[in-house]
Write a protein that holds these residues in place. Structure first.
Motif, PDB file in Angstrom:
ATOM      1  N   ASP A 171      -4.931   7.727   7.667  1.00 15.15           N
ATOM      2  CA  ASP A 171      -5.251   7.201   6.294  1.00 15.15           C
ATOM      3  C   ASP A 171      -6.223   6.106   6.238  1.00 15.15           C
ATOM      4  O   ASP A 171      -7.322   6.130   5.271  1.00 15.15           O
ATOM      5  CB  ASP A 171      -4.047   6.524   5.429  1.00 15.15           C
ATOM      6  CG  ASP A 171      -3.093   7.526   5.168  1.00 15.15           C
ATOM      7  OD1 ASP A 171      -3.238   8.702   5.164  1.00 15.15           O
ATOM      8  OD2 ASP A 171      -1.992   7.215   4.662  1.00 15.15           O
ATOM      9  N   LYS A 172      -6.364   5.062   7.022  1.00 15.85           N
ATOM     10  CA  LYS A 172      -7.306   4.031   7.281  1.00 15.85           C
ATOM     11  C   LYS A 172      -8.696   4.650   7.411  1.00 15.85           C
ATOM     12  O   LYS A 172      -9.952   4.380   6.884  1.00 15.85           O
ATOM     13  CB  LYS A 172      -7.070   3.097   8.251  1.00 15.85           C
ATOM     14  CG  LYS A 172      -7.791   2.162   8.570  1.00 15.85           C
ATOM     15  CD  LYS A 172      -7.823   1.033   9.678  1.00 15.85           C
ATOM     16  CE  LYS A 172      -9.008   0.115   9.934  1.00 15.85           C
ATOM     17  NZ  LYS A 172      -8.793  -0.683  10.991  1.00 15.85           N
ATOM     18  N   LEU A 205       0.700  -1.310  -0.016  1.00 16.22           N
ATOM     19  CA  LEU A 205       0.018   0.020  -0.088  1.00 16.22           C
ATOM     20  C   LEU A 205       0.780   1.419  -0.067  1.00 16.22           C
ATOM     21  O   LEU A 205       1.799   1.521   0.884  1.00 16.22           O
ATOM     22  CB  LEU A 205      -0.817  -0.097   1.335  1.00 16.22           C
ATOM     23  CG  LEU A 205      -1.675   1.219   1.690  1.00 16.22           C
ATOM     24  CD1 LEU A 205      -2.836   1.498   0.494  1.00 16.22           C
ATOM     25  CD2 LEU A 205      -2.584   0.961   2.968  1.00 16.22           C
ATOM     26  N   HIS A 221      -0.761   5.414  -0.464  1.00 17.89           N
ATOM     27  CA  HIS A 221      -1.934   5.992  -0.745  1.00 17.89           C
ATOM     28  C   HIS A 221      -1.559   7.256  -1.501  1.00 17.89           C
ATOM     29  O   HIS A 221      -2.551   7.994  -2.370  1.00 17.89           O
ATOM     30  CB  HIS A 221      -2.714   6.361   0.471  1.00 17.89           C
ATOM     31  CG  HIS A 221      -3.692   5.319   1.147  1.00 17.89           C
ATOM     32  ND1 HIS A 221      -4.538   4.964   0.480  1.00 17.89           N
ATOM     33  CD2 HIS A 221      -3.393   5.022   2.200  1.00 17.89           C
ATOM     34  CE1 HIS A 221      -4.814   4.140   1.240  1.00 17.89           C
ATOM     35  NE2 HIS A 221      -4.674   4.043   2.526  1.00 17.89           N
ATOM     36  N   SER A 274      -2.626  -4.900   5.090  1.00 18.51           N
ATOM     37  CA  SER A 274      -2.084  -3.879   4.203  1.00 18.51           C
ATOM     38  C   SER A 274      -0.823  -3.558   4.820  1.00 18.51           C
ATOM     39  O   SER A 274      -0.562  -3.322   5.790  1.00 18.51           O
ATOM     40  CB  SER A 274      -2.988  -2.564   4.081  1.00 18.51           C
ATOM     41  OG  SER A 274      -4.319  -3.053   3.667  1.00 18.51           O
ATOM     42  N   ASN A 286      -9.816   6.686   4.240  1.00 20.58           N
ATOM     43  CA  ASN A 286     -10.232   6.163   3.158  1.00 20.58           C
ATOM     44  C   ASN A 286     -11.347   5.154   3.584  1.00 20.58           C
ATOM     45  O   ASN A 286     -11.587   4.119   2.742  1.00 20.58           O
ATOM     46  CB  ASN A 286      -9.022   5.209   2.617  1.00 20.58           C
ATOM     47  CG  ASN A 286      -7.979   6.457   2.061  1.00 20.58           C
ATOM     48  OD1 ASN A 286      -8.411   6.903   0.820  1.00 20.58           O
ATOM     49  ND2 ASN A 286      -6.901   6.534   2.677  1.00 20.58           N
ATOM     50  N   TYR A 315      -9.049   2.645  -4.214  1.00 20.83           N
ATOM     51  CA  TYR A 315      -9.455   3.372  -2.825  1.00 20.83           C
ATOM     52  C   TYR A 315     -10.692   4.429  -3.273  1.00 20.83           C
ATOM     53  O   TYR A 315     -11.717   4.336  -2.472  1.00 20.83           O
ATOM     54  CB  TYR A 315      -8.398   3.817  -2.122  1.00 20.83           C
ATOM     55  CG  TYR A 315      -7.974   2.930  -1.132  1.00 20.83           C
ATOM     56  CD1 TYR A 315      -8.427   2.343   0.163  1.00 20.83           C
ATOM     57  CD2 TYR A 315      -6.788   1.903  -1.739  1.00 20.83           C
ATOM     58  CE1 TYR A 315      -7.775   1.464   0.840  1.00 20.83           C
ATOM     59  CE2 TYR A 315      -6.114   0.971  -0.822  1.00 20.83           C
ATOM     60  CZ  TYR A 315      -6.824   0.646   0.479  1.00 20.83           C
ATOM     61  OH  TYR A 315      -6.234  -0.415   0.929  1.00 20.83           O
ATOM     62  N   ASP A 316     -10.485   5.212  -4.317  1.00 17.77           N
ATOM     63  CA  ASP A 316     -11.271   6.294  -4.449  1.00 17.77           C
ATOM     64  C   ASP A 316     -12.569   5.901  -5.135  1.00 17.77           C
ATOM     65  O   ASP A 316     -13.735   6.318  -5.060  1.00 17.77           O
ATOM     66  CB  ASP A 316     -10.731   7.503  -5.651  1.00 17.77           C
ATOM     67  CG  ASP A 316      -9.544   8.264  -4.851  1.00 17.77           C
ATOM     68  OD1 ASP A 316      -9.380   8.108  -3.520  1.00 17.77           O
ATOM     69  OD2 ASP A 316      -8.751   8.895  -5.483  1.00 17.77           O
ATOM     70  N   VAL A 329      -2.990   3.022  -6.703  1.00 17.29           N
ATOM     71  CA  VAL A 329      -3.709   2.780  -5.440  1.00 17.29           C
ATOM     72  C   VAL A 329      -4.969   3.592  -5.207  1.00 17.29           C
ATOM     73  O   VAL A 329      -5.916   3.064  -4.864  1.00 17.29           O
ATOM     74  CB  VAL A 329      -2.934   2.943  -4.225  1.00 17.29           C
ATOM     75  CG1 VAL A 329      -3.410   2.846  -2.904  1.00 17.29           C
ATOM     76  CG2 VAL A 329      -1.605   1.819  -4.294  1.00 17.29           C
ATOM     77  N   ARG A 330      -4.973   4.772  -5.596  1.00 14.89           N
ATOM     78  CA  ARG A 330      -6.017   5.620  -5.437  1.00 14.89           C
ATOM     79  C   ARG A 330      -7.299   5.535  -6.286  1.00 14.89           C
ATOM     80  O   ARG A 330      -8.322   5.520  -5.904  1.00 14.89           O
ATOM     81  CB  ARG A 330      -5.630   7.144  -5.981  1.00 14.89           C
ATOM     82  CG  ARG A 330      -4.584   7.869  -5.105  1.00 14.89           C
ATOM     83  CD  ARG A 330      -5.010   8.493  -3.794  1.00 14.89           C
ATOM     84  NE  ARG A 330      -6.235   8.207  -3.142  1.00 14.89           N
ATOM     85  CZ  ARG A 330      -6.611   7.727  -1.944  1.00 14.89           C
ATOM     86  NH1 ARG A 330      -5.495   7.398  -1.277  1.00 14.89           N
ATOM     87  NH2 ARG A 330      -7.847   7.372  -1.350  1.00 14.89           N
TER      88      ARG A 330
END
Length: 194
Positions: A103-104, A51, A53, A83, A107, A62-63, A58-59
């Motif tokens: 971050d967790k 991971l 971010h 992760s 996101n 996640y996005d 990765v975005r």
């Protein structure tokens, strides 16, 4: 001489690569609230997700909510999802415990834990080259999948709908007692920032 150097590079770059079907290497890393070992999850299916971010690949996952949906779907079925952040201090993607927790939450991620590998020791042990780089370990501790999350190596969220999700397919096969058909694929994403 150039041929000898090329051969040495080829040998050195393949000697330490993990082979799907072999035992997954043991490790111990700091998680969000405690130290975590792979052996803590003996008898469980484990996903390792590299991971960062800050990476647009990765975005993408996640996005769009894709990664969080996968995490939730499979952790609800008893899969352990770890992760791993192997970015070195001062490099893109590096976070400390507080940053990983932030971050967790931001996101809305649902991994079992986020593990910090700032020395890159575990990332290098596994041969993680990109984020995301995905690995699946079965209940016996055998590495049964390594590679990309899917077959769409781009940063476009719209491509997720038509992608073949290698990780979901492999997890479904493992959980149904089947052999993983696509056990090794080429990972794509941003280089891990060791």
């Amino acid at each position: 001489m150039k041929l000898l150097i090329a051969l040495l590079f080829l040998v050195s770059s393949t000697c330490f690569a993990l082979t799907t079907g072999e035992k997954a290497p043991a490790f111990k890393l700091k998680g969000l609230s405690k130290e975590v070992s792979l052996s803590d999850y003996k008898g469980k299916v484990v996903v390792l997700e590299w991971l960062n971010h800050g990476c647009p690949f990765v975005r993408k996952h996640y996005d769009s909510g894709n990664m969080q949906a996968l995490q939730k779907k499979y952790t609800d079925k008893g899969v352990v999802w770890l992760s791993v952040i192997s970015s070195a201090p001062g490099k893109q993607g590096y976070v400390d415990q507080a940053g990983a927790l932030k971050d967790k939450m931001e996101n809305k991620a649902s991994p079992t834990d986020i593990l910090l590998d700032p020395t890159g020791e575990v990332g290098k042990l596994y041969g993680a080259k990109t984020s995301p780089h995905m690995y699946i370990v079965n209940k016996d501790g055998t590495l049964v999948y390594q590679g990309a999350i899917d077959d769409k190596p781009d940063t476009e969220k719209d491509s997720i709908a038509t992608a073949k999700n290698y990780v979901a397919n492999a997890l479904d096969e493992v959980m149904n007692g089947k052999k993983v058909t696509a056990h090794t694929t080429r990972a794509y994403g941003c280089a891990v920032k060791y």
